[in-house]
Design a protein around this motif. Structure first.
Motif, mmCIF file in Angstrom:
data_model
loop_
_atom_site.group_PDB
_atom_site.id
_atom_site.type_symbol
_atom_site.label_atom_id
_atom_site.label_comp_id
_atom_site.label_asym_id
_atom_site.label_seq_id
_atom_site.Cartn_x
_atom_site.Cartn_y
_atom_site.Cartn_z
ATOM 1 N N LEU A 61 -2.098 1.645 -9.050
ATOM 2 C CA LEU A 61 -1.852 0.770 -7.905
ATOM 3 C C LEU A 61 -2.773 -0.446 -7.930
ATOM 4 O O LEU A 61 -2.333 -1.569 -7.643
ATOM 5 C CB LEU A 61 -2.013 1.550 -6.597
ATOM 6 N N ARG A 62 -4.044 -0.242 -8.281
ATOM 7 C CA ARG A 62 -4.956 -1.385 -8.376
ATOM 8 C C ARG A 62 -4.456 -2.383 -9.428
ATOM 9 O O ARG A 62 -4.534 -3.597 -9.219
ATOM 10 C CB ARG A 62 -6.376 -0.926 -8.690
ATOM 11 N N ASP A 63 -3.964 -1.878 -10.558
ATOM 12 C CA ASP A 63 -3.412 -2.757 -11.595
ATOM 13 C C ASP A 63 -2.248 -3.586 -11.061
ATOM 14 O O ASP A 63 -2.019 -4.704 -11.521
ATOM 15 C CB ASP A 63 -2.948 -1.955 -12.806
ATOM 16 N N ARG A 64 -1.522 -3.025 -10.108
ATOM 17 C CA ARG A 64 -0.376 -3.710 -9.508
ATOM 18 C C ARG A 64 -0.757 -4.481 -8.245
ATOM 19 O O ARG A 64 0.097 -4.973 -7.535
ATOM 20 C CB ARG A 64 0.698 -2.675 -9.144
ATOM 21 N N GLN A 65 -2.055 -4.544 -7.958
ATOM 22 C CA GLN A 65 -2.584 -5.190 -6.756
ATOM 23 C C GLN A 65 -2.038 -4.550 -5.486
ATOM 24 O O GLN A 65 -1.680 -5.226 -4.523
ATOM 25 C CB GLN A 65 -2.337 -6.694 -6.791
ATOM 26 N N GLN A 66 -1.959 -3.231 -5.523
ATOM 27 C CA GLN A 66 -1.543 -2.436 -4.375
ATOM 28 C C GLN A 66 -2.683 -1.478 -4.031
ATOM 29 O O GLN A 66 -3.602 -1.277 -4.826
ATOM 30 C CB GLN A 66 -0.261 -1.661 -4.696
ATOM 31 N N ARG A 67 -2.621 -0.878 -2.856
ATOM 32 C CA ARG A 67 -3.688 0.003 -2.389
ATOM 33 C C ARG A 67 -3.181 1.422 -2.199
ATOM 34 O O ARG A 67 -2.037 1.644 -1.824
ATOM 35 C CB ARG A 67 -4.209 -0.477 -1.024
ATOM 36 N N LEU A 68 -4.088 2.372 -2.427
ATOM 37 C CA LEU A 68 -3.810 3.779 -2.156
ATOM 38 C C LEU A 68 -4.663 4.205 -0.980
ATOM 39 O O LEU A 68 -5.870 3.960 -0.957
ATOM 40 C CB LEU A 68 -4.154 4.642 -3.378
ATOM 41 N N ALA A 93 0.848 -1.188 0.000
ATOM 42 C CA ALA A 93 0.000 0.000 0.000
ATOM 43 C C ALA A 93 0.882 1.235 0.000
ATOM 44 O O ALA A 93 2.042 1.194 0.405
ATOM 45 C CB ALA A 93 -0.913 0.013 1.231
ATOM 46 N N LEU A 94 0.301 2.308 -0.456
ATOM 47 C CA LEU A 94 0.960 3.610 -0.460
ATOM 48 C C LEU A 94 0.048 4.583 0.260
ATOM 49 O O LEU A 94 -1.152 4.653 -0.033
ATOM 50 C CB LEU A 94 1.196 4.093 -1.887
ATOM 51 N N VAL A 95 0.607 5.326 1.196
ATOM 52 C CA VAL A 95 -0.132 6.373 1.892
ATOM 53 C C VAL A 95 0.310 7.710 1.310
ATOM 54 O O VAL A 95 1.502 8.000 1.269
ATOM 55 C CB VAL A 95 0.136 6.333 3.416
ATOM 56 N N VAL A 96 -0.655 8.495 0.837
ATOM 57 C CA VAL A 96 -0.379 9.849 0.373
ATOM 58 C C VAL A 96 -1.031 10.796 1.367
ATOM 59 O O VAL A 96 -2.255 10.810 1.517
ATOM 60 C CB VAL A 96 -0.894 10.101 -1.056
ATOM 61 N N ASP A 97 -0.198 11.549 2.054
ATOM 62 C CA ASP A 97 -0.650 12.457 3.110
ATOM 63 C C ASP A 97 -0.855 13.850 2.519
ATOM 64 O O ASP A 97 0.088 14.507 2.100
ATOM 65 C CB ASP A 97 0.386 12.486 4.231
ATOM 66 N N LEU A 98 -2.109 14.286 2.492
ATOM 67 C CA LEU A 98 -2.472 15.599 1.954
ATOM 68 C C LEU A 98 -2.723 16.624 3.066
ATOM 69 O O LEU A 98 -3.276 17.687 2.806
ATOM 70 C CB LEU A 98 -3.715 15.478 1.067
ATOM 71 N N THR A 99 -2.310 16.297 4.279
ATOM 72 C CA THR A 99 -2.553 17.175 5.421
ATOM 73 C C THR A 99 -1.981 18.572 5.214
ATOM 74 O O THR A 99 -2.600 19.568 5.581
ATOM 75 C CB THR A 99 -1.968 16.557 6.710
ATOM 76 N N GLU A 100 -0.807 18.653 4.616
ATOM 77 C CA GLU A 100 -0.137 19.938 4.406
ATOM 78 C C GLU A 100 -0.287 20.451 2.972
ATOM 79 O O GLU A 100 0.442 21.343 2.553
ATOM 80 C CB GLU A 100 1.342 19.825 4.769
ATOM 81 N N THR A 101 -1.227 19.879 2.237
ATOM 82 C CA THR A 101 -1.488 20.332 0.871
ATOM 83 C C THR A 101 -2.496 21.472 0.948
ATOM 84 O O THR A 101 -3.616 21.285 1.409
ATOM 85 C CB THR A 101 -2.044 19.188 0.001
ATOM 86 N N GLY A 102 -2.094 22.639 0.490
ATOM 87 C CA GLY A 102 -2.946 23.819 0.588
ATOM 88 C C GLY A 102 -3.839 24.048 -0.608
ATOM 89 O O GLY A 102 -4.831 24.770 -0.538
ATOM 90 N N TYR A 103 -3.500 23.423 -1.741
ATOM 91 C CA TYR A 103 -4.269 23.628 -2.966
ATOM 92 C C TYR A 103 -4.118 22.414 -3.854
ATOM 93 O O TYR A 103 -3.014 21.864 -4.002
ATOM 94 C CB TYR A 103 -3.766 24.879 -3.704
ATOM 95 N N LEU A 104 -5.219 21.988 -4.439
ATOM 96 C CA LEU A 104 -5.237 20.822 -5.312
ATOM 97 C C LEU A 104 -6.215 21.126 -6.435
ATOM 98 O O LEU A 104 -7.415 21.234 -6.190
ATOM 99 C CB LEU A 104 -5.696 19.612 -4.493
ATOM 100 N N ASP A 105 -5.710 21.322 -7.657
ATOM 101 C CA ASP A 105 -6.614 21.611 -8.764
ATOM 102 C C ASP A 105 -6.954 20.317 -9.499
ATOM 103 O O ASP A 105 -6.629 19.220 -9.035
ATOM 104 C CB ASP A 105 -6.057 22.704 -9.682
ATOM 105 N N SER A 106 -7.609 20.431 -10.639
ATOM 106 C CA SER A 106 -8.046 19.240 -11.374
ATOM 107 C C SER A 106 -6.869 18.369 -11.796
ATOM 108 O O SER A 106 -6.993 17.138 -11.843
ATOM 109 C CB SER A 106 -8.885 19.638 -12.582
#
Length: 119
Positions: free
Chosen positions: A72-79, A46-59
């Protein structure tokens, strides 16, 4: 890395954690995606992506995360995403459907607990 964002990669046992600090937009999404990919291995469950300190996220940032989840799903991994409900990006994560498509947790500790539960 772009002056808009800083990527911090940590390893928690078998799980890489990528924290995105700053802003993610069309100008740096490709570079951020490459940095995230570099944190992965074939042994990662699995991979954890921490967006706690992300101030802006566009499209472009939302698309990056949808594409990452699909890869990740294709690789049988989780996000697993860390999204503080009070953060500036929580609303776009909810509105875009990303919170439905990918597992989100309010804290890094909760996301790592879910990653371990998937072992």
């Amino acid at each position: 890395m772009s002056s808009l964002a800083r990527i911090v990669v940590e390893q928690h046992g078998a799980f890489p954690v990528v924290a995105i600090e700053g802003e993610v937009d069309a100008s740096n999404a490709t570079e951020i995606s490459r940095s995230i990919d570099a944190a992965l291995s074939n042994h990662s469950i699995a991979l954890v992506v921490d967006l706690t300190e992300t101030g802006y996220l566009d499209s472009a940032g939302i698309n990056l995360l949808f594409a990452l989840g699909a890869r990740l799903r294709d690789r049988q991994q989780r996000l697993l995403l860390v999204v503080d409900p009070a953060s500036p990006v929580a609303r776009i994560v909810a509105i875009s459907g990303l919170a439905v498509a990918e597992r989100t947790e309010e804290t890094r500790a909760a996301a790592l607990e879910q990653a371990h539960a998937g072992l």
